[in-house]
Enzyme design. Structure first.
Site: not given
Ligand code: C5P
Length: 407
Positions: A213-216, A279
Site C-alpha cells: 500500500a502507500n501513505r495516501s 495514489a
C-alpha cells in the site's frame, strides 16, 4: 474583485498579530469591509486603538459588554460577515474551537457562525507539531474549516526555524478570494454535470492478510468531491481503503485494488469531468496466494513477483467513446516537480495535472497541500493551503474553464 464582501477578522493572541494590521489594509484595498474581534490575549500583541482605527471603529472584544451586545451581539456579528478569518489562529484558540468552547466573544461568535471559516495558524513549531494541536487541526478541517499555512521558515522567537509561521497577509487574502469564489459558484456552476473522482491508495494483496500500500489518506480526493458536490455536480467518488466518511450526497464506491478501481471507473463512465487523485499502486503481486504465507524455516524470504497495474488515468484520457471533456490527473513528485509533472501530463494524455511536492513531511496523510496546476497554457503555483482550499480552487477553475463554459 468581489463586490463589497465583509470579512469578520478574529485576532488571536500571538506574535504574528502585528501582521493583521497589514492584512486589514490590503483587504480594504481589495474592496472588503472589515469587522474585527480581538481576544484578550491579542491585546497584549497589538493595540485595540490601531486595529479600530484601521477597521474604522468596527472592533469588538467583550462578550459581556452590554453596549457591544446591544450594538451587534455575537450572533449578529457572524451574520454580517461573508467569511470569518482567524489570524493568528493560536494553538489555544484552535483547541477551544475544536471542542466548541465559547467563553469569550471571539469563540462564541465562531460557535454561532454558519459562514466559511479560514484559520491562519501562527505559533512556535513545537506547539504546531504537538500531537494535541495536530489532533485539533484534523478535527477542525473535518468540521469543514479552511486552513492557510502555517509556513516554514524563521520564527520571531529565538531564531527558531520550522513550520509555524503565519501565512503572509496577501496569501491569506488569496485564500479568502478563492473560498468566496467557491461560495459564489456554489450555485450551481456544475449542475447537470457528472464528476468522477478517484481517491485514496490501493491495496495490492500478497496473501489474505498482507498487502502492498502507500501513505495516501484520500483527504484531497474527498475534499474535491465535497467541492464538486457543493457546486451542484452529481459526483461519483471511487475510493481505495481510507478512514473517511463521504460528503453527503456523493455516490461512494469503495474498492481495494487497482484493477477493482479501474472497473469501478469504467462502470461510472460517462462523466463530464474526471479527476484522478488516487495514489494507485503501480504494481501488484502476480504470485499472491489464497493462503497466508508462512516462514518455511529455510531463512530465505519468498520472492514477490510484481506486475504492472492498469493505468486508470491514461485509460480515461484515451477512452475515445466516453472521454470526459476535462481529465485532471495528479502527480506526487519528490524532485524536479514542474519538469517531471509537465512530462507526465503529456505522457498520460490528461488535460490538466495537479502536481504536489511530497518531499515535505506533512503532505501524505496531512491536511495541507502545496501544488502547481499544469495546463496546456502553462504552470501556476498555488500557495500552501488546506486540502479543502486546494479542492475549492480546483473546482472553481474547472467551472470557469473553456471546455465547461462552451458546454
Ligand atoms: O504515474 P503516476 O502514478 O505518478 O501518476 C499519477 C496520476 O496517475 C494520478 O492522477 C493517479 O491517480 C493516476 N494513476 C492511475 N492509475 C495508475 C497509476 C496512476 O490512474 N495505475
Amino acid at each position: 474583485m468581489p463586490d463589497k464582501k465583509n470579512i469578520l477578522l478574529i485576532i488571536g493572541g500571538g506574535i504574528a498579530a502585528y501582521k493583521v494590521l497589514e492584512f486589514i489594509r490590503r483587504a480594504q484595498d481589495r474592496g472588503y469591509g472589515i469587522t474585527a474581534v480581538m481576544t484578550k490575549a491579542a491585546e497584549e500583541f497589538v493595540t485595540p486603538l490601531s486595529v479600530s482605527t484601521l477597521a474604522k471603529g468596527k472592533l469588538y472584544s467583550n462578550l459581556f459588554d452590554r453596549q457591544e451586545e446591544m450594538d451587534v451581539g455575537h450572533i449578529r456579528l457572524s451574520r454580517l460577515a461573508d467569511i470569518v478569518v482567524v489570524a493568528p489562529a493560536t494553538a489555544n484558540f484552535m483547541a477551544k474551537l475544536a471542542h466548541g468552547l465559547a467563553d469569550d466573544l471571539a469563540s462564541a461568535t465562531l460557535l454561532a457562525n454558519d459562514k466559511p471559516i479560514l484559520l491562519a495558524p501562527g505559533m512556535n513549531p513545537k506547539m504546531w507539531n504537538h500531537p494535541a494541536t495536530q489532533r485539533n487541526v484534523t478535527q477542525l478541517t473535518d468540521d469543514g474549516m479552511h486552513l492557510i499555512g502555517p509556513m516554514s521558515g524563521e520564527m520571531a522567537e529565538d531564531n527558531e526555524a520550522g513550520t509555524g509561521r503565519m501565512a503572509e497577509p496577501l496569501q491569506i487574502l488569496d485564500a479568502v478570494d478563492s473560498i468566496l469564489q467557491q461560495t459564489n459558484i456554489e450555485d450551481r456552476a456544475l449542475s447537470g454535470k457528472h464528476v468522477l473522482i478517484t481517491a485514496g491508495p490501493t491495496h495490492e494483496p500478497i496473501d489474505p492478510v498482507r498487502y502492498i500500500a502507500n501513505r495516501s489518506s484520500g483527504k484531497q480526493g474527498f475534499a474535491i468531491a465535497r467541492a464538486a458536490q457543493r457546486a451542484g455536480a452529481s459526483v461519483t467518488l471511487v475510493s481505495g481503503p481510507v478512514k473517511l466518511e463521504p460528503p453527503q450526497g456523493v455516490t461512494l464506491v469503495r474498492v481495494e485494488t487497482a484493477r477493482q478501481m479501474k472497473q469501478a471507473v469504467e462502470d461510472a463512465l460517462p462523466a463530464d469531468i474526471a479527476i484522478m487523485s488516487a495514489a494507485v499502486a503501480d504494481w501488484r503481486v502476480a504470485n499472491s496466494t489464497d493462503k497466508k504465507q508462512k516462514k518455511d524455516g529455510s531463512g530465505t524470504p519468498p520472492a514477490l513477483d510484481l506486475t504492472e497495474n492498469p493505468d486508470i488515468l491514461r485509460f480515461v484520457s484515451q477512452e475515445t467513446e466516453h472521454r470526459p471533456m476535462l481529465v485532471v490527473g495528479f502527480a506526487a513528485e519528490t524532485n524536479d516537480l514542474v519538469e517531471n509533472a509537465t512530462k507526465k501530463r503529456k505522457r498520460k494524455g490528461c488535460d490538466w495535472l495537479v502536481a504536489n511536492d511530497v518531499s515535505q513531511e506533512d503532505v501524505m496523510g496531512g491536511d495541507t497541500n502545496t501544488v502547481h496546476l499544469i495546463t496546456e497554457d502553462g504552470v501556476t503555483a498555488w500557495p500552501k493551503a488546506s486540502k479543502q482550499i486546494v479542492a475549492d480552487r480546483l473546482i472553481a477553475e474547472i467551472a470557469a474553464s473553456a471546455p465547461l463554459r462552451n458546454n
